[in-house]
Design a protein around this motif. Structure first.
Motif, PDB file in Angstrom:
ATOM      1  N   LEU A  25      24.562  16.220  -0.471  1.00 16.32           N
ATOM      2  CA  LEU A  25      23.390  16.432   0.186  1.00 16.32           C
ATOM      3  C   LEU A  25      22.638  15.463   1.124  1.00 16.32           C
ATOM      4  O   LEU A  25      22.355  15.642   2.126  1.00 16.32           O
ATOM      5  N   VAL A  26      23.092  14.031   0.759  1.00 19.48           N
ATOM      6  CA  VAL A  26      22.598  13.302   1.475  1.00 19.48           C
ATOM      7  C   VAL A  26      23.180  13.154   2.914  1.00 19.48           C
ATOM      8  O   VAL A  26      22.557  13.131   4.048  1.00 19.48           O
ATOM      9  N   GLU A  27      24.577  13.432   2.872  1.00 28.79           N
ATOM     10  CA  GLU A  27      25.477  13.788   4.224  1.00 28.79           C
ATOM     11  C   GLU A  27      24.694  14.894   5.095  1.00 28.79           C
ATOM     12  O   GLU A  27      24.630  14.729   6.237  1.00 28.79           O
ATOM     13  N   THR A  28      24.410  15.911   4.371  1.00 27.13           N
ATOM     14  CA  THR A  28      23.956  17.026   5.026  1.00 27.13           C
ATOM     15  C   THR A  28      22.566  16.850   5.775  1.00 27.13           C
ATOM     16  O   THR A  28      22.378  17.440   6.641  1.00 27.13           O
ATOM     17  N   MET A  29      21.839  16.065   4.839  1.00 29.35           N
ATOM     18  CA  MET A  29      20.336  15.760   5.365  1.00 29.35           C
ATOM     19  C   MET A  29      20.479  15.037   6.613  1.00 29.35           C
ATOM     20  O   MET A  29      19.622  15.092   7.652  1.00 29.35           O
ATOM     21  N   ALA A  30      21.499  13.992   6.573  1.00 27.02           N
ATOM     22  CA  ALA A  30      21.606  13.036   7.872  1.00 27.02           C
ATOM     23  C   ALA A  30      22.014  13.966   9.238  1.00 27.02           C
ATOM     24  O   ALA A  30      21.690  13.899  10.110  1.00 27.02           O
ATOM     25  N   GLU A  31      22.954  14.927   8.818  1.00 23.44           N
ATOM     26  CA  GLU A  31      23.239  16.007   9.926  1.00 23.44           C
ATOM     27  C   GLU A  31      22.077  16.717  10.236  1.00 23.44           C
ATOM     28  O   GLU A  31      21.828  17.078  11.675  1.00 23.44           O
ATOM     29  N   ILE A  32      21.248  17.219   9.420  1.00 22.47           N
ATOM     30  CA  ILE A  32      20.149  17.813   9.894  1.00 22.47           C
ATOM     31  C   ILE A  32      19.160  17.138  10.638  1.00 22.47           C
ATOM     32  O   ILE A  32      18.625  17.583  11.748  1.00 22.47           O
ATOM     33  N   LEU A  37      16.191  18.463  13.531  1.00 22.83           N
ATOM     34  CA  LEU A  37      14.885  17.881  13.615  1.00 22.83           C
ATOM     35  C   LEU A  37      14.581  17.951  15.251  1.00 22.83           C
ATOM     36  O   LEU A  37      13.536  18.162  15.547  1.00 22.83           O
ATOM     37  N   PRO A  38      15.655  17.255  15.848  1.00 16.75           N
ATOM     38  CA  PRO A  38      15.244  17.390  17.488  1.00 16.75           C
ATOM     39  C   PRO A  38      14.837  18.630  18.058  1.00 16.75           C
ATOM     40  O   PRO A  38      14.094  18.687  19.097  1.00 16.75           O
ATOM     41  N   GLU A  39      15.283  19.569  17.628  1.00 18.42           N
ATOM     42  CA  GLU A  39      14.945  21.049  18.083  1.00 18.42           C
ATOM     43  C   GLU A  39      13.554  21.449  17.716  1.00 18.42           C
ATOM     44  O   GLU A  39      13.027  22.133  18.243  1.00 18.42           O
ATOM     45  N   PHE A  40      13.039  20.967  16.487  1.00 19.78           N
ATOM     46  CA  PHE A  40      11.691  21.187  16.178  1.00 19.78           C
ATOM     47  C   PHE A  40      10.753  19.814  16.310  1.00 19.78           C
ATOM     48  O   PHE A  40      10.694  18.967  15.372  1.00 19.78           O
ATOM     49  N   HIS A  41      10.121  19.498  17.497  1.00 21.86           N
ATOM     50  CA  HIS A  41       9.796  18.398  17.759  1.00 21.86           C
ATOM     51  C   HIS A  41       8.310  18.069  16.982  1.00 21.86           C
ATOM     52  O   HIS A  41       8.047  16.728  16.861  1.00 21.86           O
ATOM     53  N   LEU A  42       7.472  18.796  16.526  1.00 23.47           N
ATOM     54  CA  LEU A  42       6.388  18.561  15.846  1.00 23.47           C
ATOM     55  C   LEU A  42       6.553  18.399  14.348  1.00 23.47           C
ATOM     56  O   LEU A  42       7.290  19.122  13.727  1.00 23.47           O
ATOM     57  N   ALA A  71      16.373  10.511   1.512  1.00 25.90           N
ATOM     58  CA  ALA A  71      17.389  10.735   2.725  1.00 25.90           C
ATOM     59  C   ALA A  71      16.387  11.683   3.652  1.00 25.90           C
ATOM     60  O   ALA A  71      15.869  11.588   5.067  1.00 25.90           O
ATOM     61  N   ALA A  72      16.073  12.800   3.140  1.00 27.98           N
ATOM     62  CA  ALA A  72      15.170  13.902   3.869  1.00 27.98           C
ATOM     63  C   ALA A  72      13.654  13.102   4.186  1.00 27.98           C
ATOM     64  O   ALA A  72      13.559  13.232   5.545  1.00 27.98           O
ATOM     65  N   ARG A  73      13.209  12.339   3.478  1.00 33.74           N
ATOM     66  CA  ARG A  73      11.917  11.741   3.904  1.00 33.74           C
ATOM     67  C   ARG A  73      12.216  10.688   4.855  1.00 33.74           C
ATOM     68  O   ARG A  73      11.465  10.622   5.959  1.00 33.74           O
ATOM     69  N   GLN A  74      13.108   9.784   4.766  1.00 30.12           N
ATOM     70  CA  GLN A  74      13.550   8.874   6.147  1.00 30.12           C
ATOM     71  C   GLN A  74      13.573   9.482   7.275  1.00 30.12           C
ATOM     72  O   GLN A  74      13.660   8.904   8.328  1.00 30.12           O
ATOM     73  N   ASN A  75      14.333  10.760   7.234  1.00 36.01           N
ATOM     74  CA  ASN A  75      14.726  11.528   8.314  1.00 36.01           C
ATOM     75  C   ASN A  75      13.553  12.540   8.919  1.00 36.01           C
ATOM     76  O   ASN A  75      13.774  13.564   9.602  1.00 36.01           O
ATOM     77  N   GLY A  76      12.410  12.342   8.424  1.00 36.31           N
ATOM     78  CA  GLY A  76      11.263  13.037   9.138  1.00 36.31           C
ATOM     79  C   GLY A  76      10.765  14.360   8.392  1.00 36.31           C
ATOM     80  O   GLY A  76       9.954  14.861   8.788  1.00 36.31           O
ATOM     81  N   ILE A  77      11.394  14.870   7.263  1.00 37.34           N
ATOM     82  CA  ILE A  77      10.965  15.838   6.429  1.00 37.34           C
ATOM     83  C   ILE A  77       9.794  15.493   5.547  1.00 37.34           C
ATOM     84  O   ILE A  77       9.951  14.437   4.821  1.00 37.34           O
TER      85      ILE A  77
END
Length: 83
Positions: A25-32, A37-42, A71-77
């Motif tokens: 899941l960590v790999e999947t989260m990095a891909e997301i 995430l760039p598609e959903f700017h806010l 990983a999700a938290r670090q990537n903006g979720i």
């Protein structure tokens, strides 16, 4: 792209559910983080359904759950739910 079409249709959020995945899941989260995430700017427009982290669909290694949430938290979720 499918995400762009959903935004144009007025969708303001997306929920992510991970089940029956063979990749960590960590790999999947990095891909997301890179492609979704760039598609959903806010902030707050992408949520993470965490039920699979409790072995809902497959047994996962114990450390994979906290690593995936971090990983999700670090990537903006910032929206997490378990249903």
């Amino acid at each position: 792209m499918e995400l762009a079409a959903t935004l144009q249709a007025g969708v303001s959020h997306v929920g992510l559910h991970f089940w029956k995945k063979r990749r960590p899941l960590v790999e999947t989260m990095a891909e997301i983080a890179e492609f979704v995430l760039p598609e959903f700017h806010l902030a707050g427009k992408v949520g993470f359904g965490t039920a699979p982290l409790g072995n809902m669909f497959r047994d996962i290694p114990e450390q994979e759950a906290p690593d995936t949430v971090e990983a999700a938290r670090q990537n903006g979720i910032r929206y997490f739910w378990n249903n």
